[in-house]
Motif scaffolding. Sequence first.
Motif, short mmCIF file in Angstrom:
data_model
loop_
_atom_site.label_atom_id
_atom_site.label_comp_id
_atom_site.label_asym_id
_atom_site.label_seq_id
_atom_site.Cartn_x
_atom_site.Cartn_y
_atom_site.Cartn_z
N THR A 183 1.10 -0.93 0.28
CA THR A 183 0.11 0.18 -0.09
C THR A 183 0.64 1.42 0.12
O THR A 183 1.60 0.97 -0.08
CB THR A 183 -0.82 0.14 1.52
OG1 THR A 183 -1.40 1.42 1.27
CG2 THR A 183 -0.21 0.13 2.60
N THR A 255 -6.52 -6.61 14.11
CA THR A 255 -6.58 -6.72 12.84
C THR A 255 -7.15 -8.17 12.54
O THR A 255 -7.00 -8.89 13.74
CB THR A 255 -6.52 -6.24 11.71
OG1 THR A 255 -4.97 -7.29 12.35
CG2 THR A 255 -5.17 -4.50 12.15
N ASP A 259 -7.18 -6.97 5.05
CA ASP A 259 -7.50 -5.55 4.33
C ASP A 259 -7.32 -4.94 5.67
O ASP A 259 -6.92 -3.01 5.83
CB ASP A 259 -8.55 -5.59 4.47
CG ASP A 259 -8.99 -6.03 2.66
OD1 ASP A 259 -7.64 -6.26 1.74
OD2 ASP A 259 -10.45 -6.46 2.10
N GLU A 260 -7.78 -5.21 6.62
CA GLU A 260 -7.41 -4.36 7.92
C GLU A 260 -5.71 -3.99 8.33
O GLU A 260 -5.47 -3.16 8.97
CB GLU A 260 -8.16 -5.16 9.08
CG GLU A 260 -9.86 -5.31 9.13
CD GLU A 260 -10.41 -5.28 10.16
OE1 GLU A 260 -9.68 -6.16 11.33
OE2 GLU A 260 -11.86 -5.41 10.41
N LYS A 262 -3.78 -4.16 6.13
CA LYS A 262 -3.25 -3.18 5.17
C LYS A 262 -3.08 -2.31 5.50
O LYS A 262 -2.31 -1.15 5.51
CB LYS A 262 -3.60 -3.41 3.83
CG LYS A 262 -3.16 -2.92 2.96
CD LYS A 262 -3.65 -3.00 1.59
CE LYS A 262 -3.75 -2.26 0.37
NZ LYS A 262 -4.25 -3.10 -0.72
N GLU A 263 -4.84 -1.55 5.92
CA GLU A 263 -4.50 0.04 6.71
C GLU A 263 -3.89 0.36 7.86
O GLU A 263 -3.82 1.42 7.60
CB GLU A 263 -6.65 0.00 7.30
CG GLU A 263 -7.35 0.26 5.96
CD GLU A 263 -6.80 1.18 5.03
OE1 GLU A 263 -7.29 2.24 5.24
OE2 GLU A 263 -6.17 1.05 3.41
N GLU A 264 -3.84 -0.74 8.82
CA GLU A 264 -3.03 -0.28 10.12
C GLU A 264 -1.79 0.02 9.71
O GLU A 264 -0.80 0.94 9.69
CB GLU A 264 -3.12 -1.37 10.94
CG GLU A 264 -4.50 -0.95 11.59
CD GLU A 264 -4.75 -0.01 12.68
OE1 GLU A 264 -4.83 -0.05 13.65
OE2 GLU A 264 -6.09 1.02 11.96
N LYS A 266 0.16 0.85 7.16
CA LYS A 266 0.03 1.94 6.53
C LYS A 266 0.92 3.22 6.93
O LYS A 266 1.70 4.04 6.92
CB LYS A 266 -1.22 2.53 5.02
CG LYS A 266 -2.22 3.18 6.41
CD LYS A 266 -3.25 3.06 5.22
CE LYS A 266 -2.98 4.25 4.04
NZ LYS A 266 -3.76 4.29 3.32
N LYS A 267 0.05 2.49 8.07
CA LYS A 267 1.26 4.24 9.19
C LYS A 267 2.71 3.60 9.73
O LYS A 267 2.91 4.84 10.48
CB LYS A 267 -0.01 3.90 10.41
CG LYS A 267 -1.75 4.65 10.32
CD LYS A 267 -2.83 4.16 10.75
CE LYS A 267 -4.50 3.62 11.00
NZ LYS A 267 -4.79 3.59 11.58
#
Length: 379
Positions: A183, A255, A259-260, A262-264, A266-267
């Motif tokens: 990502t 998570t 997908d969850e 991946k979102e976390e 990216k920080k």
Amino acid sequence: MPESEFYFISGVPIIHSGLVREKLKYNEEVSKVKTKLGDIKFAWVPIFCPQNIVYSSRHFFNFLVYGADILLKKQFLKIKPDIVHCRSYGAAWVALKVKQKYKLNYKIIFDARGLYPEEHALKNNFSNTNKNYLFLKKIEKKLLDECDLTIAVSDTMKNYFESLKAKKVECIYLSANTEKLFTEREKNKDEVVFGYVGALSESTWHRTSELLKLYQKLRLTVKNPKIHIITTSSHHDVKEMFKEIPENEIYLSSTRTVDELKEEMKKFDFGIMSYFNAKNEFQLTLSDMVLAVKSAEYLAAGLPMIVNKKCGGISYIINKHNLGIAYDPDSFDEISTENIYRFVNDNKDAERSQLSLELFDYKNNAIRYMNYYKSLVKQ
């Protein structure tokens, strides 16, 4: 391999933790396995002796196949396998015993996953002269000598098995769905976020106290540090261990899907693996094999890594490909401001993600397994 047939055979102890823990839900778990396997045929063979008794002493080890060998032979006579791929020491030993006892003709892949004799010795506080440990080493030697192929999950594990004069060893790293994790990360922030993914406990290989020690050193090297921990372990216990760290520096989450995750992730600016600080002979040997799926996940997300260099499997890859920092947990000498900022916003996320795809993606690993299958059949 459309021209091939695949069977999934599971040896299930009649008395085991799954039945105790899951009770009637255990059947639901088996149904889920069958559903996931799809067209792959499923069979199970009952093991009549509880595993904790079988593995506890050399005197009981032969009971691992007591009765089960006849049932497994019947399965093999029915399906006539060319290759039996065994994902543990016990499974490979049973497959070898059945092959030799009943004069069957198939190739055996010993897919070790870890070093069972050392794990068992460490768990039971054995010395390296203990008779039960030495017995398991003889079992290991027999498997390495007589199985047609041994699979190692790290370069260091491959080197270790080769040092034991294994017949043939190949390395296939742990598998992950790396394609889904890449990502565009959040960059040019006024903070540096050190991220950790996975279980944490003082009773496991990945210890909260070691993560804390590492972060205490890391927070001295950068301006505005943060630590983001993604874990399904007790958040209360983690916070209690990290109570000396300012609350605004630590963030915990959980998570349950790729997908969850991946979102976390990216920080994150770094993925870290602190493990535990191996000291004695067995700990150091086991640690030297470690790669861990979280390594694949970090790199798939494009992250540079900070890893305990005693985790030899991942340290080897990190150093070979310049993917981050492998540090000494006794001195932390490698943790410096210069080393940290060398990787912050280095614009090599895509390169790291591509390497992860090549090394760890389950589709690429499937091709590697397929090639070994075909090679063994030709032999």
